[in-house]
Scaffold this motif. Structure first.
Motif, PDB file in Angstrom:
ATOM      1  N   PHE A 202      -5.920 -33.270  -0.714  1.00 58.35           N
ATOM      2  CA  PHE A 202      -5.716 -32.094  -1.574  1.00 58.35           C
ATOM      3  C   PHE A 202      -4.238 -31.896  -1.876  1.00 58.35           C
ATOM      4  N   GLN A 205      -3.112 -29.560  -4.602  1.00 55.49           N
ATOM      5  CA  GLN A 205      -3.489 -28.161  -4.444  1.00 55.49           C
ATOM      6  C   GLN A 205      -2.614 -27.419  -3.439  1.00 55.49           C
ATOM      7  N   LYS A 302      -9.246 -37.498  -6.654  1.00 47.21           N
ATOM      8  CA  LYS A 302     -10.050 -36.279  -6.808  1.00 47.21           C
ATOM      9  C   LYS A 302      -9.154 -35.048  -6.891  1.00 47.21           C
ATOM     10  N   SER A 303      -8.160 -34.985  -6.024  1.00 48.08           N
ATOM     11  CA  SER A 303      -7.225 -33.865  -6.042  1.00 48.08           C
ATOM     12  C   SER A 303      -6.500 -33.802  -7.380  1.00 48.08           C
ATOM     13  N   ASN A 306      -8.882 -32.541 -10.320  1.00 46.22           N
ATOM     14  CA  ASN A 306      -9.110 -31.094 -10.291  1.00 46.22           C
ATOM     15  C   ASN A 306      -7.861 -30.333 -10.750  1.00 46.22           C
ATOM     16  N   ASP A 348     -15.829 -35.829  -9.885  1.00 46.22           N
ATOM     17  CA  ASP A 348     -14.793 -35.431  -8.911  1.00 46.22           C
ATOM     18  C   ASP A 348     -14.521 -33.934  -8.921  1.00 46.22           C
ATOM     19  N   LEU A 349     -14.970 -33.246  -9.959  1.00 38.81           N
ATOM     20  CA  LEU A 349     -14.543 -31.868 -10.163  1.00 38.81           C
ATOM     21  C   LEU A 349     -15.346 -30.865  -9.358  1.00 38.81           C
ATOM     22  N   ASP A 350     -14.636 -29.846  -8.859  1.00 34.20           N
ATOM     23  CA  ASP A 350     -15.290 -28.702  -8.242  1.00 34.20           C
ATOM     24  C   ASP A 350     -15.892 -27.832  -9.340  1.00 34.20           C
ATOM     25  N   PHE A 351     -16.599 -26.776  -8.943  1.00 32.40           N
ATOM     26  CA  PHE A 351     -17.358 -25.987  -9.915  1.00 32.40           C
ATOM     27  C   PHE A 351     -16.458 -25.361 -10.994  1.00 32.40           C
ATOM     28  N   LYS A 354     -14.996 -27.760 -13.457  1.00 30.46           N
ATOM     29  CA  LYS A 354     -16.059 -28.253 -14.348  1.00 30.46           C
ATOM     30  C   LYS A 354     -16.283 -27.287 -15.505  1.00 30.46           C
TER      31      LYS A 354
END
Length: 381
Positions: A202, A205, A302-303, A306, A348-351, A354
């Motif tokens: 992460f 983030q 992924k980080s 996002n 890869d995206l969180d809610f 997305k």
């Protein structure tokens, strides 16, 4: 007769001299260091000839006359001695330089001027003139409300970190009340010392990509060849995330806070977004290339994905000019489809990212809701 005397002396004392000289060079040096160690510090209590400061604060400014005096004053009033302020005037045509020169009685203030090149080159000009161990990049409209800010930072220097990340809070042009909401650190990051590799899942983030709330070790930046690109905006994120991707030793402390001024239209980079609305695409491509050079790059992907969607979404809704915003939203959709292959990153995206991606790929809806989002954000702070 004289020759005979010299010969006799040589016979008597020659062997003695040779016996005393059997130490090797390294052994002799070690022996001398033991009986006469190298002195520490200086023979002066305060070296008046050339004081070398551990921390250099670099401030680029362009037409910042409205706030620069308050900014410089807050820095020079710090209850700490071992720091220097390096001010770089980026071709201002107002009273910015004149106001800063009023503070020249302070021995730890240095002033430099250059033609207008943008915040990135201005920061690099200050960095090249810095000889301090650590560097803090500061904005011309921000303030250090806490007079003990730098003294609190000092306790971390013994750990010899590569990066120190602070907390921050926003405030409007009117100094009271302050918005105490932290702006740059998520709740799941605790105070402490980390290796960059520990935070890799992460990494994008742990903080935002601005430079003004972080201290960097100068030697680390030079060794890793980290610099600000010549962009009119978004140069911060290339610099900051390139540093984070270089596996630094990171200290994080949310309790030490910088006061960041919101909605300062005359800031060194504020007006450049509308004049150069697509610079952030170049910054993103630079970051992509940096990730490809990193070992185990898939850990960061992924980080990064996002963060990317959240960053692009912010750039669109926060653009003030309606026509530029509409053009930017269309360009962002094309960028996601062609350059980023949006279909491949969706998994890869969180809610929340997305949902933002869906809006970015729906220009009409995004254009409709952007002013509303901006209005809500402004009221929330």
């Amino acid at each position: 007769m004289i020759k005979k005397i010299i010969k006799a002396v040589n016979v008597v004392f020659g062997n003695f001299v040779r016996v005393q000289s059997r130490l090797s060079f390294d052994e002799a040096r070690k022996y001398l260091q033991e009986i006469s160690p190298k002195p520490k510090g200086t023979c002066y209590t305060k070296n008046k000839l050339a004081i070398q400061y551990d921390l250099h604060i670099i401030i680029p400014a362009y037409n910042a006359e409205k706030y620069i005096d308050e900014c410089i004053s807050s820095l020079l009033m710090q209850d700490f001695e071992d720091y220097e302020v390096i001010f770089v005037d980026d071709g201002s045509d107002d009273r910015t330089l004149e106001l800063v020169k009023k503070h020249l009685k302070a021995t730890n203030l240095k002033i430099y001027s250059q033609k207008n090149k943008g915040v990135g080159p201005a920061r690099m000009a200050g960095m090249l003139r810095s000889i301090g161990e650590y560097i803090l990049f500061f904005d011309a409209d921000d303030v250090l409300e806490d007079r003990l800010f730098l003294k609190k930072c000092e306790k971390y220097l013994s750990v010899s970190p590569d990066i120190i990340v602070f907390g921050a809070y926003n405030f409007r042009d009117k100094r009271s009340p302050f918005n105490k909401k932290l702006t740059n650190l998520p709740k799941f990051i605790e105070k402490g010392t980390y290796l960059g590799s520990e935070l890799s899942p992460f990494l994008f983030q742990i903080c935002y990509g601005w430079a003004w709330d972080k201290v960097f070790k100068r030697e680390f930046l030079l060794k890793k060849q980290i610099s600000f690109p010549s962009l009119r905006h978004s140069e911060d994120l290339v610099f900051v995330f390139s540093a984070l991707l270089s596996n630094p030793v990171i200290v994080i402390d949310k309790s030490i806070e910088i006061a960041h001024r919101m909605k300062y239209e005359g800031s060194v980079s504020g007006e450049y977004r509308e004049l150069n609305p697509f610079d952030h695409f170049y910054a993103i491509e630079m970051l992509q290339k940096k990730i490809l050079q990193v070992k185990d790059k898939q850990i960061y992907q992924k980080s990064f994905n996002n963060w990317l969607i959240t960053f692009l979404f912010w750039h669109c809704w926060s653009m003030r000019d309606r026509n530029i915003r509409a053009q930017l939203i269309r360009t962002t959709k094309n960028f996601l489809d062609q350059k980023m292959k949006a279909k491949d990153i969706t998994s890869d995206l969180d809610f929340v990212p997305k949902m933002k991606l869906w809006l970015l790929k729906s220009p009409r809806i995004m254009n409709l809701f952007s002013p509303l989002i901006g209005c809500l954000k402004n009221k929330i702070g």
